[in-house]
Enzyme design. Sequence first.
Site, short mmCIF file in Angstrom:
data_model
loop_
_atom_site.label_atom_id
_atom_site.label_comp_id
_atom_site.label_asym_id
_atom_site.label_seq_id
_atom_site.Cartn_x
_atom_site.Cartn_y
_atom_site.Cartn_z
N ARG A 21 -3.19 -10.04 9.30
CA ARG A 21 -2.47 -10.57 8.15
C ARG A 21 -0.98 -10.42 8.39
NH1 ARG A 21 -4.88 -9.16 2.27
NH2 ARG A 21 -6.80 -9.71 3.33
N SER A 112 -6.22 -13.59 1.50
CA SER A 112 -6.85 -13.16 0.26
C SER A 112 -5.94 -13.28 -0.96
CB SER A 112 -7.38 -11.74 0.41
OG SER A 112 -8.18 -11.40 -0.68
N HIS A 113 -5.63 -12.13 -1.58
CA HIS A 113 -4.89 -12.14 -2.84
C HIS A 113 -3.38 -12.16 -2.62
CE1 HIS A 113 -5.58 -8.21 -1.21
NE2 HIS A 113 -4.49 -7.79 -1.82
N LYS A 125 -9.47 -13.80 9.65
CA LYS A 125 -10.50 -12.77 9.72
C LYS A 125 -11.64 -13.31 10.58
CE LYS A 125 -11.13 -12.94 5.01
NZ LYS A 125 -11.60 -12.54 3.67
N ASP A 276 -9.85 -14.57 -6.68
CA ASP A 276 -8.62 -14.46 -5.90
C ASP A 276 -8.47 -15.61 -4.91
OD1 ASP A 276 -10.61 -13.68 -4.14
OD2 ASP A 276 -9.30 -12.28 -3.08
N ASP A 278 -9.18 -16.20 -1.78
CA ASP A 278 -10.30 -16.64 -0.94
C ASP A 278 -11.65 -16.53 -1.65
OD1 ASP A 278 -10.04 -13.86 -0.85
OD2 ASP A 278 -11.02 -13.72 1.09
N ASP A 280 -13.38 -14.03 -3.03
CA ASP A 280 -14.32 -12.92 -2.92
C ASP A 280 -14.15 -11.87 -4.01
OD1 ASP A 280 -11.96 -11.93 -1.88
OD2 ASP A 280 -12.79 -11.31 0.05
N ARG A 281 -13.08 -11.96 -4.80
CA ARG A 281 -12.89 -10.98 -5.87
C ARG A 281 -13.23 -11.58 -7.23
NH1 ARG A 281 -7.71 -7.20 -4.65
NH2 ARG A 281 -8.03 -7.02 -2.40
N GLU A 362 -16.34 -2.58 -5.02
CA GLU A 362 -15.08 -1.88 -4.81
C GLU A 362 -14.24 -1.96 -6.07
OE1 GLU A 362 -13.33 -1.86 -0.68
OE2 GLU A 362 -13.76 -3.98 -0.95
N LYS A 375 -18.04 -9.70 -0.32
CA LYS A 375 -17.98 -9.65 -1.76
C LYS A 375 -17.86 -11.08 -2.26
CE LYS A 375 -13.04 -8.30 -1.75
NZ LYS A 375 -12.68 -7.81 -0.40
C1 VG1 Z 1 -7.54 -4.05 -0.38
C2 VG1 Z 1 -8.52 -3.41 -1.35
C3 VG1 Z 1 -9.88 -3.30 -0.69
C4 VG1 Z 1 -10.34 -4.68 -0.21
C5 VG1 Z 1 -9.29 -5.29 0.70
C6 VG1 Z 1 -9.63 -6.69 1.11
O1 VG1 Z 1 -7.39 -3.24 0.75
O2 VG1 Z 1 -8.06 -2.16 -1.77
O3 VG1 Z 1 -10.79 -2.74 -1.61
O4 VG1 Z 1 -11.55 -4.57 0.49
O5 VG1 Z 1 -8.03 -5.32 0.03
O6 VG1 Z 1 -9.81 -7.51 -0.01
P1 VG1 Z 1 -6.16 -2.22 0.93
O7 VG1 Z 1 -6.36 -1.63 2.30
O8 VG1 Z 1 -4.91 -3.02 0.80
O9 VG1 Z 1 -6.28 -1.22 -0.16
V1 VG1 Z 1 -9.55 -9.18 0.12
O10 VG1 Z 1 -9.92 -9.80 -1.35
O11 VG1 Z 1 -8.23 -9.17 1.01
O12 VG1 Z 1 -10.70 -9.72 1.32
CO CO Z 2 -10.08 -11.75 -1.25
#
Ligand code: VG1
Ligand code: CO
Length: 542
Positions: A21, A112-113, A125, A276, A278, A280-281, A362, A375
């Site tokens: 990323r 992702s987010h 990924k 979010d 992608d 998954d949330r 999570e 997820k």
């Molecule tokens: C964060 C979250 C974690 C999640 C990850 C990927 O990681 O805390 O629970 O699995 O993002 O989510 P971190 O290391 O920044 O705390 V996503 O929606 O990017 O696939």
């Molecule tokens: Co995501």
Amino acid sequence: MTRSVPSQPFSGQKPGTSGLRKKVKVFQQEGYAENFVQAVFDVVERAPGSTLVLGGDGRYHNRTVIQQAIRIAAANGYGKVLVGQGGILSTPAASNVIRKFGASGGLILSASHNPGGPDEDFGIKYNIANGGPAPEAVTEAIYARTQTIDRWLTVDTPDVDLDTPGSSQVGDLVVEVIDSVADYAELMESLFDFNAIRANVEAGFTMAFDAMSAVTGPYATEILERRLGFAEGTVRNGVPLEDFGGHHPDPNMVHAHELFETMFGADAPDFGAASDGDGDRNLIVGRNRFVTPSDSLAILAANAHLAPGYAAGLKGIARSMPTSAAADRVAEALGLRCFETPTGWKFFGNLLDAGMATICGEESAGTGSDHVREKDGLWAVLLWLNILAVRKISVDQLAREHWAKFGRNYYARHDYEALPTEKADVLMAELTESLAALPGKAFGSLEIAEADNFSYHDPVDGSTSSNQGVRVMFAGGSRVVFRLSGTGTEGATLRVYLERYEPVGGDLDRETPDMLADLIAAADEIAGITRHTGRTVPDVVT
Ligand code: VG1
Ligand code: CO
């Protein structure tokens, strides 16, 4: 026709929470994305002629990297690439396509987010043949390869048309553009009682879904509005935009505040949800009732048997370490094993493959099951809708009923963002050194029972992952957890997870900030957050 392009080792990324990323500008450097994709293809398990799944969340630079990856796949002996139409595949949809069509793996293009656009973030990924994120051994091998790589392979061909479903040929590679939504929607229909949900909608049940101008728009519109009969307009911000409309596609109280305003306002619908970048949330919010992701996991686990896909019951429950222990109490009541894993979905893969867990979650708004190996935001929304349609009660009633039975885990996460990396590292190092001296220390009425740096021993493959975050446990089941984010792209992010348990018969109807005030003060004293960082308040509270 294959061309080998000389290249040099580059700043890949030490295995973090998920994939590579970086800022878009980094990915736009000559050969950067190509190097990474080649490093992946150099190390992952794949037979000649394998199938690769390819798709992303539609953010800026998505189409460019898809064309690059297609050429590199063609030059590296893949037989087929399945790519989502327009380059679109949500993370759970990609996981499903990998499993359904027996692909050797897939590249999911998303940060992702994190925000998108020319000056924002991009990510790649790699998911393995079970449909899940590459485990640590694989991400470590990919990283090692980025440090030695000296060439990448490509073919010289024009861009593939990504917008028309059907097959085309790139060298010996077949590129098939597939419907992004159809396979996923079919899977959801196989798990949930769409008739019951539809009947509930006909009886007047309403909802608002905020796709945050990200990838779930097309999925939610097809499933919620077309197949389940929710009114047109139920899905808001339903068109994926390259910059997500300038917002963070992060479904929480801060970035999805419009949805909160709707759900806490006059004429709120019965149910609110968001996903979010992608897909998954998930964010779950009832009329006047926010459900923490940790509670959502527990409530879903306790009621999953009401959906056809889980009618036979669960095999086990798994949660990431910082996620509250609410799910543990459900597991205990159901006589199920409960697993505590490090942060990141990749740690659930083995448990799901081995049939040791059915539902995982999570605290960061990720929930899912063994239907895929990621997820899955819309899956969680549909399981909620299925449960509510069967129980015919409100989100608030269901939450209260749950707390009355299991007690309540008041919960919040405080994020301190863009800290100088060095300061964050010193904070964590000092905290780790102080652990042995913590038990017995008291902060007001809170007394520390145990403190450790979390290590996980995978019960399936025997591997150990250490240094996964500091846990400070208080007598009575309250807890503070400290860890550094593995997904940020600017400096370091300190995450402080606060959890206070109130048993059955205790204070179950209070405001979360009031209930956590003592813990917040204790957390600062224990870790010296202000002393190390100068910060007195977190940037984001979720
Ligand atoms: C964060 C979250 C974690 C999640 C990850 C990927 O990681 O805390 O629970 O699995 O993002 O989510 P971190 O290391 O920044 O705390 V996503 O929606 O990017 O696939
Ligand atoms: Co995501």
